[in-house]
Design a protein around this motif. Sequence first.
Motif, mmCIF file in Angstrom:
data_model
loop_
_atom_site.group_PDB
_atom_site.id
_atom_site.type_symbol
_atom_site.label_atom_id
_atom_site.label_comp_id
_atom_site.label_asym_id
_atom_site.label_seq_id
_atom_site.Cartn_x
_atom_site.Cartn_y
_atom_site.Cartn_z
ATOM 1 N N UNK A 229 11.699 29.124 -29.443
ATOM 2 C CA UNK A 229 12.938 29.863 -29.690
ATOM 3 C C UNK A 229 13.652 30.270 -28.407
ATOM 4 N N UNK A 230 12.895 30.430 -27.309
ATOM 5 C CA UNK A 230 13.500 30.919 -26.069
ATOM 6 C C UNK A 230 13.005 30.116 -24.874
ATOM 7 N N UNK A 231 13.866 30.031 -23.856
ATOM 8 C CA UNK A 231 13.433 29.505 -22.559
ATOM 9 C C UNK A 231 13.817 30.543 -21.513
ATOM 10 N N UNK A 232 13.011 30.660 -20.464
ATOM 11 C CA UNK A 232 13.240 31.709 -19.484
ATOM 12 C C UNK A 232 13.133 31.208 -18.057
ATOM 13 N N UNK A 233 13.792 31.936 -17.174
ATOM 14 C CA UNK A 233 13.755 31.643 -15.742
ATOM 15 C C UNK A 233 13.425 32.930 -14.994
ATOM 16 N N UNK A 234 12.420 32.868 -14.144
ATOM 17 C CA UNK A 234 12.060 34.011 -13.291
ATOM 18 C C UNK A 234 12.321 33.609 -11.847
ATOM 19 N N UNK A 235 13.115 34.414 -11.156
ATOM 20 C CA UNK A 235 13.474 34.134 -9.765
ATOM 21 C C UNK A 235 12.920 35.245 -8.894
ATOM 22 N N UNK A 236 12.229 34.879 -7.823
ATOM 23 C CA UNK A 236 11.703 35.902 -6.915
ATOM 24 C C UNK A 236 12.065 35.557 -5.480
ATOM 25 N N UNK A 237 12.615 36.541 -4.796
ATOM 26 C CA UNK A 237 12.914 36.418 -3.374
ATOM 27 C C UNK A 237 11.971 37.354 -2.627
ATOM 28 N N UNK A 238 11.295 36.812 -1.635
ATOM 29 C CA UNK A 238 10.302 37.611 -0.913
ATOM 30 C C UNK A 238 10.525 37.497 0.592
ATOM 31 N N UNK A 239 10.436 38.658 1.261
ATOM 32 C CA UNK A 239 10.499 38.692 2.727
ATOM 33 C C UNK A 239 9.225 39.320 3.245
ATOM 34 N N UNK A 240 8.499 38.554 4.052
ATOM 35 C CA UNK A 240 7.252 39.020 4.664
ATOM 36 C C UNK A 240 7.592 39.600 6.031
ATOM 37 N N UNK A 241 7.475 40.928 6.150
ATOM 38 C CA UNK A 241 7.873 41.580 7.395
ATOM 39 C C UNK A 241 6.971 41.202 8.564
ATOM 40 N N UNK A 242 5.693 40.999 8.287
ATOM 41 C CA UNK A 242 4.756 40.668 9.357
ATOM 42 C C UNK A 242 5.050 39.278 9.930
ATOM 43 N N UNK A 243 5.153 38.297 9.028
ATOM 44 C CA UNK A 243 5.415 36.927 9.481
ATOM 45 C C UNK A 243 6.875 36.615 9.649
ATOM 46 N N UNK A 244 7.727 37.560 9.222
ATOM 47 C CA UNK A 244 9.178 37.385 9.283
ATOM 48 C C UNK A 244 9.605 36.085 8.615
ATOM 49 N N UNK A 245 9.081 35.886 7.393
ATOM 50 C CA UNK A 245 9.386 34.674 6.635
ATOM 51 C C UNK A 245 10.008 35.038 5.293
ATOM 52 N N UNK A 246 10.956 34.220 4.858
ATOM 53 C CA UNK A 246 11.598 34.399 3.560
ATOM 54 C C UNK A 246 11.193 33.259 2.631
ATOM 55 N N UNK A 247 11.083 33.566 1.345
ATOM 56 C CA UNK A 247 10.796 32.522 0.364
ATOM 57 C C UNK A 247 11.558 32.820 -0.918
#
Length: 280
Positions: A229-247
Motif C-alpha cells: 500500500x505504501x512506499x517510503x524514502x528515508x534520507x539522512x545527511x551526516x557530518x562527522x566532526x572528527x573526520x570532517x566528512x559528509x555523507x
Amino acid sequence: YPLFDVLFLTVCAVITGAEGWEDIEDFGRAHLGWLQEKGLFEQGLPVHDTIARVISRLDAEQFQQCFIRWVNSLCEVTEERFIAIDGKALRSSYDRNSRTSTIHMVSAFCAQNKLVLGQVKTEKKSNEITAIPELLRVLDLKGCLITIDAMGCQKEIAETIVNSGGDYLLAVKGNQKKLFHAIKSEFSALEDDIKESPLERQHGRLEIREYRVIPAPKTEPFNDWHGIKSIGQAVSFRYDKAGKKCSLEYRYYISSAELNEETFATGVREHWGIENSLHW
C-alpha cells in the motif's frame, strides 16, 4: 523432582552465566534457601547428572515454542506495536578446537518493550531467508508492523506477514533490483518537498533525517507484492566532526500499511533499535 523446579533452576542458572550441568548445580546450592522460600525443591536439590538427564529428555522445539508463547504473553500489546526482525552472529561462538560453525541467530525484537519475542538459529547468514518465515510462524503478528532489512525483502515473507494479520515494512536494496529502481524513480519524479528537520548531535556527529511516504502505484513491479500500500524514502545527511566528512544516504521501503510520515519514520528508527538495544 518436579519438572517445573528443574526447568526454573536451569533457566535462572543459565541467565546468570552457567555454562554446564555442574554450574547449574552450584547455582542451585548457592541459592537453595531462596528457591525453597518459593516452594521449590522441598525434598532437596538434584545432582548435576539428574539435571542433565531431565533436560536432555525435553523436546527442544516444543520447549522453544512454549518459551516464545510465554514471552509474548509478557509483552504488552499496544496500538502501534513494532517488531524488528534481524540476524546476528553470536560473538565467540566459533570453536576452533572442534571447528564448530559460528552460531547465527535471527531474532524478533519488540521495540517498545525492549523484549526479544523469539529466536531461530541458522547455520549461515544466507539462511536468514528460510529462518525468518519459521520465526514468523510462532509469533502473534496481529496488529503489528514487522520491520525487516533488505535480506528479508522476499515476496513469500511479505505474504506470510499479511496472512498472519500483521503489516510489513521491508527495506529494499539491490537484491530486488527492479523494485528498487521503480521506487527510486517514483520519488525522483516528485517535486522536492523537504521540510525542516531537527539537527541531531550525538557521538561527535551532526545528523539530519527526512522521511517521505506515498501510496504504492498499482503497476508492475509493485503489484507483484502481496498487500502493498505504501512506499517510503528515508534520507539522512551526516557530518562527522572528527573526520570532517559528509555523507548523504537514501534508503527505500515498501509496506502493506497505509503509512503516514510519522509512523514510517518511527518504524524505520525503531528497527535500528535491534542493533543498539540487542545486538550491540
